[in-house]
Motif scaffolding. Structure first.
Motif, PDB file in Angstrom:
ATOM      1  N   VAL A 121      -5.433  -9.210   6.114  1.00 17.63           N
ATOM      2  CA  VAL A 121      -4.355 -10.056   5.597  1.00 17.63           C
ATOM      3  C   VAL A 121      -3.384  -9.185   4.798  1.00 17.63           C
ATOM      4  O   VAL A 121      -3.706  -8.040   4.470  1.00 17.63           O
ATOM      5  CB  VAL A 121      -4.912 -11.193   4.686  1.00 17.63           C
ATOM      6  CG1 VAL A 121      -5.714 -12.202   5.489  1.00 17.63           C
ATOM      7  CG2 VAL A 121      -5.762 -10.623   3.536  1.00 17.63           C
ATOM      8  N   GLU A 220      -3.931   0.275  -5.225  1.00 18.43           N
ATOM      9  CA  GLU A 220      -5.194  -0.399  -5.565  1.00 18.43           C
ATOM     10  C   GLU A 220      -6.189   0.673  -6.009  1.00 18.43           C
ATOM     11  O   GLU A 220      -6.309   1.721  -5.357  1.00 18.43           O
ATOM     12  CB  GLU A 220      -5.705  -1.095  -4.297  1.00 18.43           C
ATOM     13  CG  GLU A 220      -6.937  -1.936  -4.502  1.00 18.43           C
ATOM     14  CD  GLU A 220      -7.473  -2.505  -3.170  1.00 18.43           C
ATOM     15  OE1 GLU A 220      -7.042  -2.042  -2.089  1.00 18.43           O
ATOM     16  OE2 GLU A 220      -8.334  -3.393  -3.232  1.00 18.43           O
ATOM     17  N   ARG A 231       1.562  -2.037   4.051  1.00 18.66           N
ATOM     18  CA  ARG A 231       1.655  -3.151   5.022  1.00 18.66           C
ATOM     19  C   ARG A 231       2.936  -3.959   4.812  1.00 18.66           C
ATOM     20  O   ARG A 231       3.538  -4.437   5.765  1.00 18.66           O
ATOM     21  CB  ARG A 231       0.417  -4.052   4.876  1.00 18.66           C
ATOM     22  CG  ARG A 231       0.341  -5.205   5.865  1.00 18.66           C
ATOM     23  CD  ARG A 231      -1.036  -5.828   5.898  1.00 18.66           C
ATOM     24  NE  ARG A 231      -2.039  -4.901   6.400  1.00 18.66           N
ATOM     25  CZ  ARG A 231      -2.264  -4.654   7.688  1.00 18.66           C
ATOM     26  NH1 ARG A 231      -1.566  -5.286   8.608  1.00 18.66           N
ATOM     27  NH2 ARG A 231      -3.183  -3.785   8.043  1.00 18.66           N
ATOM     28  N   ARG A 261      -5.827   1.315   7.812  1.00 17.09           N
ATOM     29  CA  ARG A 261      -4.900   0.362   8.417  1.00 17.09           C
ATOM     30  C   ARG A 261      -3.780   0.026   7.427  1.00 17.09           C
ATOM     31  O   ARG A 261      -3.963  -0.726   6.497  1.00 17.09           O
ATOM     32  CB  ARG A 261      -5.669  -0.893   8.845  1.00 17.09           C
ATOM     33  CG  ARG A 261      -6.695  -0.563   9.914  1.00 17.09           C
ATOM     34  CD  ARG A 261      -7.535  -1.756  10.282  1.00 17.09           C
ATOM     35  NE  ARG A 261      -6.797  -2.704  11.095  1.00 17.09           N
ATOM     36  CZ  ARG A 261      -7.380  -3.730  11.715  1.00 17.09           C
ATOM     37  NH1 ARG A 261      -8.682  -3.921  11.623  1.00 17.09           N
ATOM     38  NH2 ARG A 261      -6.654  -4.558  12.427  1.00 17.09           N
ATOM     39  N   GLU A 265      -5.163   6.624   1.698  1.00 12.74           N
ATOM     40  CA  GLU A 265      -6.231   6.649   0.702  1.00 12.74           C
ATOM     41  C   GLU A 265      -6.315   8.021   0.053  1.00 12.74           C
ATOM     42  O   GLU A 265      -6.182   9.043   0.721  1.00 12.74           O
ATOM     43  CB  GLU A 265      -7.547   6.243   1.352  1.00 12.74           C
ATOM     44  CG  GLU A 265      -7.373   4.855   1.971  1.00 12.74           C
ATOM     45  CD  GLU A 265      -8.647   4.165   2.346  1.00 12.74           C
ATOM     46  OE1 GLU A 265      -9.277   3.605   1.452  1.00 12.74           O
ATOM     47  OE2 GLU A 265      -8.991   4.188   3.535  1.00 12.74           O
ATOM     48  N   LYS A 274     -18.566   7.782   4.874  1.00 12.50           N
ATOM     49  CA  LYS A 274     -19.436   6.654   5.208  1.00 12.50           C
ATOM     50  C   LYS A 274     -20.644   7.108   6.043  1.00 12.50           C
ATOM     51  O   LYS A 274     -21.723   6.522   5.937  1.00 12.50           O
ATOM     52  CB  LYS A 274     -18.645   5.581   5.958  1.00 12.50           C
ATOM     53  CG  LYS A 274     -17.690   4.792   5.052  1.00 12.50           C
ATOM     54  CD  LYS A 274     -17.024   3.670   5.828  1.00 12.50           C
ATOM     55  CE  LYS A 274     -16.225   2.747   4.910  1.00 12.50           C
ATOM     56  NZ  LYS A 274     -15.691   1.577   5.627  1.00 12.50           N
TER      57      LYS A 274
HETATM   58  O1  LIG Z   1     -13.904   0.090   4.282  1.00 11.63           O
HETATM   59  P1  LIG Z   1     -13.260  -1.251   4.230  1.00 11.63           P
HETATM   60  O2  LIG Z   1     -14.127  -2.305   3.623  1.00 11.63           O
HETATM   61  O3  LIG Z   1     -12.716  -1.673   5.573  1.00 11.63           O
HETATM   62  O4  LIG Z   1     -11.998  -1.056   3.262  1.00 11.63           O
HETATM   63  C1  LIG Z   1     -10.875  -0.294   3.687  1.00 11.63           C
HETATM   64  C2  LIG Z   1      -9.654  -0.744   2.922  1.00 11.63           C
HETATM   65  O5  LIG Z   1      -9.580  -2.154   3.126  1.00 11.63           O
HETATM   66  C3  LIG Z   1      -8.610  -2.886   2.407  1.00 11.63           C
HETATM   67  O6  LIG Z   1      -7.338  -2.680   3.006  1.00 11.63           O
HETATM   68  C4  LIG Z   1      -7.242  -3.209   4.312  1.00 11.63           C
HETATM   69  O7  LIG Z   1      -7.416  -4.633   4.260  1.00 11.63           O
HETATM   70  C5  LIG Z   1      -6.402  -5.340   3.514  1.00 11.63           C
HETATM   71  C6  LIG Z   1      -6.789  -6.799   3.467  1.00 11.63           C
HETATM   72  O8  LIG Z   1      -6.950  -7.349   4.726  1.00 11.63           O
HETATM   73  C7  LIG Z   1      -5.041  -5.097   4.182  1.00 11.63           C
HETATM   74  O9  LIG Z   1      -4.017  -5.743   3.444  1.00 11.63           O
HETATM   75  C8  LIG Z   1      -4.764  -3.598   4.233  1.00 11.63           C
HETATM   76  O10 LIG Z   1      -3.547  -3.348   4.933  1.00 11.63           O
HETATM   77  C9  LIG Z   1      -5.899  -2.859   4.927  1.00 11.63           C
HETATM   78  O11 LIG Z   1      -5.708  -1.443   4.866  1.00 11.63           O
HETATM   79  C10 LIG Z   1      -8.622  -2.536   0.939  1.00 11.63           C
HETATM   80  O12 LIG Z   1      -7.561  -3.190   0.286  1.00 11.63           O
HETATM   81  C11 LIG Z   1      -8.591  -1.036   0.713  1.00 11.63           C
HETATM   82  O13 LIG Z   1      -8.718  -0.770  -0.669  1.00 11.63           O
HETATM   83  C12 LIG Z   1      -9.788  -0.426   1.453  1.00 11.63           C
HETATM   84  O14 LIG Z   1      -9.810   0.962   1.239  1.00 11.63           O
END
Ligand SMILES: O=P(O)(O)OC[C@H]1O[C@H](O[C@H]2O[C@H](CO)[C@@H](O)[C@H](O)[C@H]2O)[C@H](O)[C@@H](O)[C@@H]1O
Length: 359
Positions: A121, A220, A231, A261, A265, A274
């Motif tokens: 999202v 974040e 995004r 995505r 980072e 991981k």
């Molecule tokens: O390893 P994960 O649990 O998949 O976390 C990876 C990152 O996920 C989040 O970002 C992603 O999801 C968000 C919400 O759907 C989306 O807005 C964003 O564009 C995605 O990259 C999270 O916010 C990151 O901190 C994590 O590193």
């Protein structure tokens, strides 16, 4: 969206494999890192200013924008060939193949969070998981040791999942803390990047301030790593954002950048990912170099590839990529989206309940 059902006959798969292949419409995000795009990346790196170009290209590569007609870019043959190489874990015969591989072994389940248990999202703070998914995860954990392995900070991912008794590995596996049921609830805690905390906090403050000038950008903190989200940033501004993040990192050679995505980072430049976290967890659970275990890892993102690769190199376990579109991956199977992940988990639980009755 047109949905085609194809029957592909492949000797290796032992007859016919029914594949449901979606020819996706204009609302599709393409996420592919093809060898040709990799070659382009390598080329751009050798040109003047190549490093910036490379960085931006890989940002685009992991965060593609929408195309009106995806079939222009990826032929049906290419899609079919990908599905044959990474069949659906729910497809006829494939689920049986997975459970057959677990005969006499303990399945240990590893689940990524974003894009795997919750749909992607716009607002990272609202990436909630459905109650049905929560139930499926809870039931899975009744039968199999289950770990959530996320890029998020451990507390945050726990606040989303809210299932007690699971193992939570946050910050891409750099923050592990749990009670080990296998050894009378002994506390396991591992934070290989703790010395980086002050540095990460410092960079967080700098980036927070810097990103104020880029509409839509969001920073974040994931405790041992940071995420700069783009995004909601106009694509014309991606290069500015990338340049600013890179300029900050020049002053911090002990940190490195990776992509997810629509996110950049920032993480400690240590040999930990991981894949290493999954190995650590298997060892903690008593399955180091053991033939008695079948690790199953489900994830959707670039950082999950480290886990898929580790399983492949170990020659043990099942990697399942969550993706609607062809993507270069070390996973063996695929699922299209979180709802298919939920069905897969439910099916695994039903199979286990049934086999407990019959054996
Ligand atoms: O390893 P994960 O649990 O998949 O976390 C990876 C990152 O996920 C989040 O970002 C992603 O999801 C968000 C919400 O759907 C989306 O807005 C964003 O564009 C995605 O990259 C999270 O916010 C990151 O901190 C994590 O590193």
């Amino acid at each position: 969206m047109v949905k085609q059902n194809l029957l592909i006959s492949d000797g290796k798969l032992g007859g016919g494999l029914a594949i449901s292949l979606e020819i996706l419409g204009e609302d599709t995000c393409l996420e592919i890192s093809s060898s040709s795009s990799r070659r382009k990346l390598m080329k751009s790196e050798s040109q003047p200013g190549g490093k910036v170009a490379t960085f931006l290209a890989s940002m685009r590569d992991s965060s593609p924008t929408r195309f009106r007609d995806t079939t222009d870019r990826f032929g049906t043959d290419e899609r079919i060939s990908w599905v044959v190489r990474h069949p659906s874990a729910l497809a006829l015969g494939m689920f049986d193949q997975i459970v057959h591989a677990s005969r006499g072994k303990q399945i240990v389940m590893f689940l990524d969070y974003d894009g795997t248990l919750s749909p992607i999202v716009e607002d990272p703070d609202r990436a909630f998981m459905s109650d049905e998914m929560r139930e499926a995860v809870k039931d899975t954990a009744k039968y199999f040791p289950t770990a959530i392995v996320s890029g998020r900070c451990r507390d945050k991912v726990y606040s989303f999942v809210r299932v007690a008794g699971l193992i939570y590995a946050g910050s891409h596996g750099m923050d592990i803390k749990f009670r080990n049921k296998k050894s009378r609830g002994e506390a396991v805690s591992f934070q290989p990047a703790s010395e980086y905390l002050p540095m990460i906090d410092e960079v967080y403050q700098i980036l927070l301030e810097m990103m104020e000038s880029i509409p839509g950008a969001k920073v974040e903190t994931n405790k041992y790593c940071l995420a700069v989200h783009f995004r909601c940033v106009d694509e014309n501004k991606w290069s500015v954002l990338a340049e600013q993040v890179r300029s900050v990192l020049k002053g911090y050679p002990k940190l490195k950048l990776t992509h997810g995505r629509k996110v950049i980072e920032i993480r400690p430049a240590i040999e930990w990912d991981k894949g290493k976290a999954v190995e650590f967890l298997l060892k903690s659970l008593g399955y180091a170099n053991s033939d008695d275990v079948l690790p199953v890892y489900i994830g959707d993102d670039q950082t999950d590839e480290d886990a898929f690769k580790m399983l492949r190199d170990r020659g043990q376990g099942v990697g399942i990529i969550v993706s609607r579109v062809p993507k270069e991956t070390d996973a063996s199977y695929s699922l299209q989206d979180p709802s298919e992940v939920m069905h897969f988990l439910r099916r695994l639980v039903e199979w286990k309940q049934y086999s407990n009755l019959t054996y």
